[in-house]
Design an enzyme around this catalytic site. Structure first.
Site, PDB file in Angstrom:
ATOM      1  N   PRO A   1      32.948  34.897 -29.935  1.00 26.64           N
ATOM      2  CA  PRO A   1      31.798  34.097 -30.348  1.00 26.64           C
ATOM      3  C   PRO A   1      31.928  32.654 -29.900  1.00 26.64           C
ATOM      4  CG  PRO A   1      33.267  34.405 -32.200  1.00 26.64           C
ATOM      5  CD  PRO A   1      33.853  35.197 -31.051  1.00 26.64           C
TER       6      PRO A   1
ATOM      7  N   TYR B   1      44.931  25.886 -30.181  1.00 21.89           N
ATOM      8  CA  TYR B   1      43.933  26.868 -30.613  1.00 21.89           C
ATOM      9  C   TYR B   1      43.297  27.567 -29.412  1.00 21.89           C
ATOM     10  CZ  TYR B   1      39.659  28.946 -32.319  1.00 21.89           C
ATOM     11  OH  TYR B   1      38.644  29.847 -32.572  1.00 21.89           O
TER      12      TYR B   1
ATOM     13  N   PHE C   1      35.288  27.192 -40.420  1.00 19.51           N
ATOM     14  CA  PHE C   1      36.293  26.941 -39.393  1.00 19.51           C
ATOM     15  C   PHE C   1      36.490  25.451 -39.109  1.00 19.51           C
ATOM     16  CE2 PHE C   1      37.301  26.049 -34.960  1.00 19.51           C
ATOM     17  CZ  PHE C   1      38.493  26.729 -34.807  1.00 19.51           C
TER      18      PHE C   1
ATOM     19  N   THR D   1      30.604  28.639 -40.050  1.00 16.97           N
ATOM     20  CA  THR D   1      31.611  29.099 -41.015  1.00 16.97           C
ATOM     21  C   THR D   1      32.415  27.882 -41.480  1.00 16.97           C
ATOM     22  OG1 THR D   1      33.365  29.463 -39.373  1.00 16.97           O
ATOM     23  CG2 THR D   1      31.818  31.296 -39.756  1.00 16.97           C
TER      24      THR D   1
ATOM     25  N   GLY E   1      41.792  38.179 -42.777  1.00 23.97           N
ATOM     26  CA  GLY E   1      40.973  36.978 -42.900  1.00 23.97           C
ATOM     27  C   GLY E   1      39.644  37.280 -43.559  1.00 23.97           C
TER      28      GLY E   1
END
Length: 256
Positions: free
Chosen positions: A178, A148, A185, A183, A10
């Site tokens: 975290p 998730y 995301f 980001t 990633g």
């Protein structure tokens, strides 16, 4: 003799880019893995001492092909950063089933396959480290991002177990957990924050570089779990302070 490398999955965006930058600054030879080859090539050229491998690790057999590629290049993994992963926002019954399975395969399946591929040689050398990127989502259920949150709970549990199994063999396994981080995301997950609770969540977002720095420092100290930031440490323990029914309702109150 094979060359030791740090393998970062990633690596084309977000935390992966900062892992690459910070590890390169420590003099590590890197192999960067992601689907977006153009981004990988640009990053590898910018930091030097790195090569890019295009791969979709959610595809069956991808981990084996990656390990064969490393072998063909005379490399062995001294540090594995299992960072590849994504989330999906929305009610479970309404989200695409195949895409959710792909998330499980990447967030959990590929992570386990790569760890299994590199651990035996690390144990034999009595040296090496694995940093698995989990999340504070691992500490409670997540209505609206159910799969998730569950994948990150798996990553945390798996990492803690491996940490205990191999710590006496000179190998370190850590889970980086975290909280909200600035980001791509949320954009990839399709998360569109709305309402005051979501605004607080967004305002809490840490910068990627500081999260990566905390993860690498925790790994160097041999910690099983690394949670960057005092607020994140506190929220990760909410399940110990409040009934689970309260915790899941609070998580579900953030509007998607």
């Amino acid at each position: 003799m094979t060359q030791p490398i740090a393998l970062i999955t990633g690596a084309s965006a977000g935390l992966g880019v900062d892992f690459a930058r910070q590890l390169a600054s420590k003099g590590k030879r890197l192999v960067l893995v992601a689907r977006r080859k153009d981004r990988l090539d640009a990053l590898a050229a910018a930091i030097g001492n790195a090569r890019a491998v295009e791969a979709d690790l959610s595809v069956p057999g991808a981990a084996d092909r990656l390990m064969a590629d490393l072998s063909a290049h005379g490399e062995h993994v001294e540090l594995l950063v299992n960072n590849a992963g994504f989330g999906l926002a929305g009610r479970f019954a309404k989200l695409d089933a195949k895409r959710q399975r792909q998330m499980i395969d990447l967030n959990c399946g590929a992570l386990v396959e790569l760890a299994h591929a590199v651990l035996p040689s690390m144990i034999e050398r009595k040296s090496g480290a694995i940093l698995n990127v989990a999340s504070t989502a691992a500490f409670q259920p997540g209505p609206g991002m159910a799969v998730y949150f569950a994948t990150k709970a798996f990553v945390l549990s798996f990492s803690e177990a491996l940490h205990e199994e191999v710590r006496k063999n000179g190998v370190i396994v850590s889970a980086l957990c975290p909280g909200p981080t600035a980001t791509e995301f949320g954009e990839v997950a399709g998360w569109k924050p709305a309402g005051p609770s979501a605004k607080i969540f967004v305002d809490m977002a840490a910068d990627s570089a500081s999260v990566v720095r905390a993860g690498l420092e925790g790994l160097e100290r041999g910690r099983a779990i690394v949670i960057p930031g005092l607020m994140n440490k506190s929220t990760a323990q909410a399940h110990r302070l409040f009934p689970r029914s309260w915790v899941r309702k609070a998580a579900g109150s953030i509007k998607l």
